[in-house]
Design a protein around this motif. Structure first.
Motif, short mmCIF file in Angstrom:
data_model
loop_
_atom_site.label_atom_id
_atom_site.label_comp_id
_atom_site.label_asym_id
_atom_site.label_seq_id
_atom_site.Cartn_x
_atom_site.Cartn_y
_atom_site.Cartn_z
N THR A 154 0.75 -1.25 -0.07
CA THR A 154 0.02 0.09 0.13
C THR A 154 0.83 1.09 -0.08
O THR A 154 0.34 2.40 -0.25
CB THR A 154 -1.15 -0.03 1.26
OG1 THR A 154 -0.32 0.12 2.41
CG2 THR A 154 -1.98 -1.26 1.20
N LEU A 162 -3.42 -0.09 -6.71
CA LEU A 162 -5.13 -0.14 -7.04
C LEU A 162 -4.95 -0.47 -8.89
O LEU A 162 -5.79 -0.98 -9.15
CB LEU A 162 -5.61 1.04 -6.98
CG LEU A 162 -5.62 1.68 -5.31
CD1 LEU A 162 -6.27 2.99 -5.17
CD2 LEU A 162 -6.42 0.50 -4.63
N ASP A 189 -13.14 -1.49 -4.67
CA ASP A 189 -13.88 -0.85 -5.85
C ASP A 189 -12.94 -1.39 -6.98
O ASP A 189 -13.30 -1.57 -8.17
CB ASP A 189 -13.97 0.44 -5.83
CG ASP A 189 -15.29 0.70 -4.93
OD1 ASP A 189 -15.98 -0.04 -4.41
OD2 ASP A 189 -15.23 1.98 -4.61
N SER A 190 -11.49 -1.79 -6.51
CA SER A 190 -10.69 -2.08 -7.68
C SER A 190 -10.71 -3.41 -8.09
O SER A 190 -10.17 -3.97 -8.89
CB SER A 190 -9.28 -1.68 -7.25
OG SER A 190 -9.01 -0.32 -7.07
N ARG A 239 -12.32 4.50 3.88
CA ARG A 239 -12.17 5.13 2.45
C ARG A 239 -11.21 4.18 1.69
O ARG A 239 -11.08 3.90 0.72
CB ARG A 239 -11.50 6.74 2.57
CG ARG A 239 -10.99 7.43 1.22
CD ARG A 239 -10.48 8.57 1.49
NE ARG A 239 -8.91 8.24 1.66
CZ ARG A 239 -7.93 7.97 1.03
NH1 ARG A 239 -8.53 7.73 -0.43
NH2 ARG A 239 -6.82 7.91 1.38
N CYS A 240 -9.84 3.96 2.46
CA CYS A 240 -8.99 2.94 1.70
C CYS A 240 -9.59 1.54 1.43
O CYS A 240 -9.49 1.09 0.34
CB CYS A 240 -7.76 2.73 2.83
SG CYS A 240 -6.65 4.40 2.82
N TRP A 285 0.33 2.99 -3.29
CA TRP A 285 -1.00 3.09 -3.43
C TRP A 285 -1.41 3.02 -4.97
O TRP A 285 -2.28 2.22 -5.28
CB TRP A 285 -1.48 4.28 -2.52
CG TRP A 285 -2.93 4.16 -2.41
CD1 TRP A 285 -3.86 4.84 -2.96
CD2 TRP A 285 -3.63 3.23 -1.47
NE1 TRP A 285 -5.19 4.62 -2.46
CE2 TRP A 285 -4.97 3.56 -1.66
CE3 TRP A 285 -3.22 2.01 -0.72
CZ2 TRP A 285 -5.78 2.84 -0.73
CZ3 TRP A 285 -4.02 1.61 -0.07
CH2 TRP A 285 -5.43 1.82 -0.12
N ASP A 286 -1.12 4.08 -5.53
CA ASP A 286 -1.48 4.03 -7.09
C ASP A 286 -1.32 2.87 -7.90
O ASP A 286 -2.05 2.43 -8.83
CB ASP A 286 -1.22 5.42 -7.56
CG ASP A 286 -1.54 6.53 -7.09
OD1 ASP A 286 -2.87 6.70 -6.52
OD2 ASP A 286 -0.92 7.67 -7.25
N ARG A 344 -6.73 -3.47 -10.50
CA ARG A 344 -7.83 -3.48 -11.64
C ARG A 344 -7.26 -4.24 -12.75
O ARG A 344 -8.25 -4.73 -13.27
CB ARG A 344 -7.99 -1.78 -11.88
CG ARG A 344 -8.73 -1.13 -11.02
CD ARG A 344 -9.18 0.48 -11.37
NE ARG A 344 -7.75 1.28 -11.70
CZ ARG A 344 -7.47 1.88 -10.81
NH1 ARG A 344 -7.78 1.88 -9.42
NH2 ARG A 344 -6.18 2.67 -11.32
N CYS A 373 -16.56 -3.74 3.55
CA CYS A 373 -16.61 -3.74 2.34
C CYS A 373 -16.86 -5.02 1.43
O CYS A 373 -17.04 -5.04 0.29
CB CYS A 373 -15.25 -3.24 1.78
SG CYS A 373 -15.17 -1.34 1.97
N LEU A 417 -11.59 1.90 -1.64
CA LEU A 417 -10.95 2.09 -2.76
C LEU A 417 -10.44 0.68 -3.42
O LEU A 417 -10.29 0.40 -4.38
CB LEU A 417 -9.98 3.04 -2.61
CG LEU A 417 -10.04 4.34 -2.57
CD1 LEU A 417 -9.00 5.35 -2.00
CD2 LEU A 417 -10.83 4.98 -3.83
N ILE A 418 -9.69 -0.12 -2.23
CA ILE A 418 -9.03 -1.58 -2.65
C ILE A 418 -10.27 -2.35 -3.10
O ILE A 418 -10.21 -2.99 -4.08
CB ILE A 418 -8.51 -2.14 -1.30
CG1 ILE A 418 -7.35 -1.28 -1.15
CG2 ILE A 418 -8.02 -3.46 -1.75
CD1 ILE A 418 -6.81 -1.56 0.40
#
Length: 146
Positions: A68, A75, A112-113, A105-106, A71-72, A79, A145, A109-110
């Motif tokens: 992590t 993700l 949703d990826s 939030r984190c 991060w970018d 994906r 999540c 994002l994870i």
């Protein structure tokens, strides 16, 4: 009769985006530290995922170090593997769950990826570096999540 391992059918690609970690456990299998600055490019990770998919690998694990921290790239890698139809797993110490809101939030994002599974590194060594409450927030957020 020849014995065939159930594991022979399962090939896992482990992607270490970095050897850098927020912890410095005495028994770390990858010798990761907060001072290590080695990382692989997103392009290299994507290429490895593409090759693994072509070779019939059955899942991709993002590990480290602490994945992590990148991060970018993490993700984007999740994906990409998801688009390739490969289940994904993240191994993390949960350092990113600094508050309930940030944990949610984190984790969102994870999720949703396209992440399939999350594993949390814990134990006596990790708890020297990652507060237990932080780890619990990360776990709860991941559960929420799905």
């Amino acid at each position: 009769m020849e014995s065939v391992s159930v594991f022979a059918k399962h090939k896992t690609l482990s992607v270490m985006l970095t050897y850098r970690c927020t912890a410095e456990c005495a028994d770390c299998g990858t010798f990761s530290t907060p001072r290590d600055r080695y990382r692989i490019s997103l392009e290299s990770a994507i290429s490895a995922i593409d090759q693994a998919a072509a070779l019939g690998f059955t899942n991709v694990v993002f590990t480290g170090g602490e994945a992590t921290i990148e991060w970018d790239s993490l993700l984007a890698g999740i994906r990409h593997a998801h688009r390739k139809g490969l289940p994904t797993r993240l191994v993390t110490n949960g350092h990113w769950a600094t508050s309930t809101a940030e944990a949610g939030r984190c984790a969102g994002l994870i999720s949703d990826s396209g992440l399939t599974e999350i594993n949390f590194s814990s134990g006596d060594e990790h708890l020297k570096f990652i507060d237990q409450d932080t780890l619990v927030r990360a776990i709860v957020a991941a559960l929420e999540c799905g």
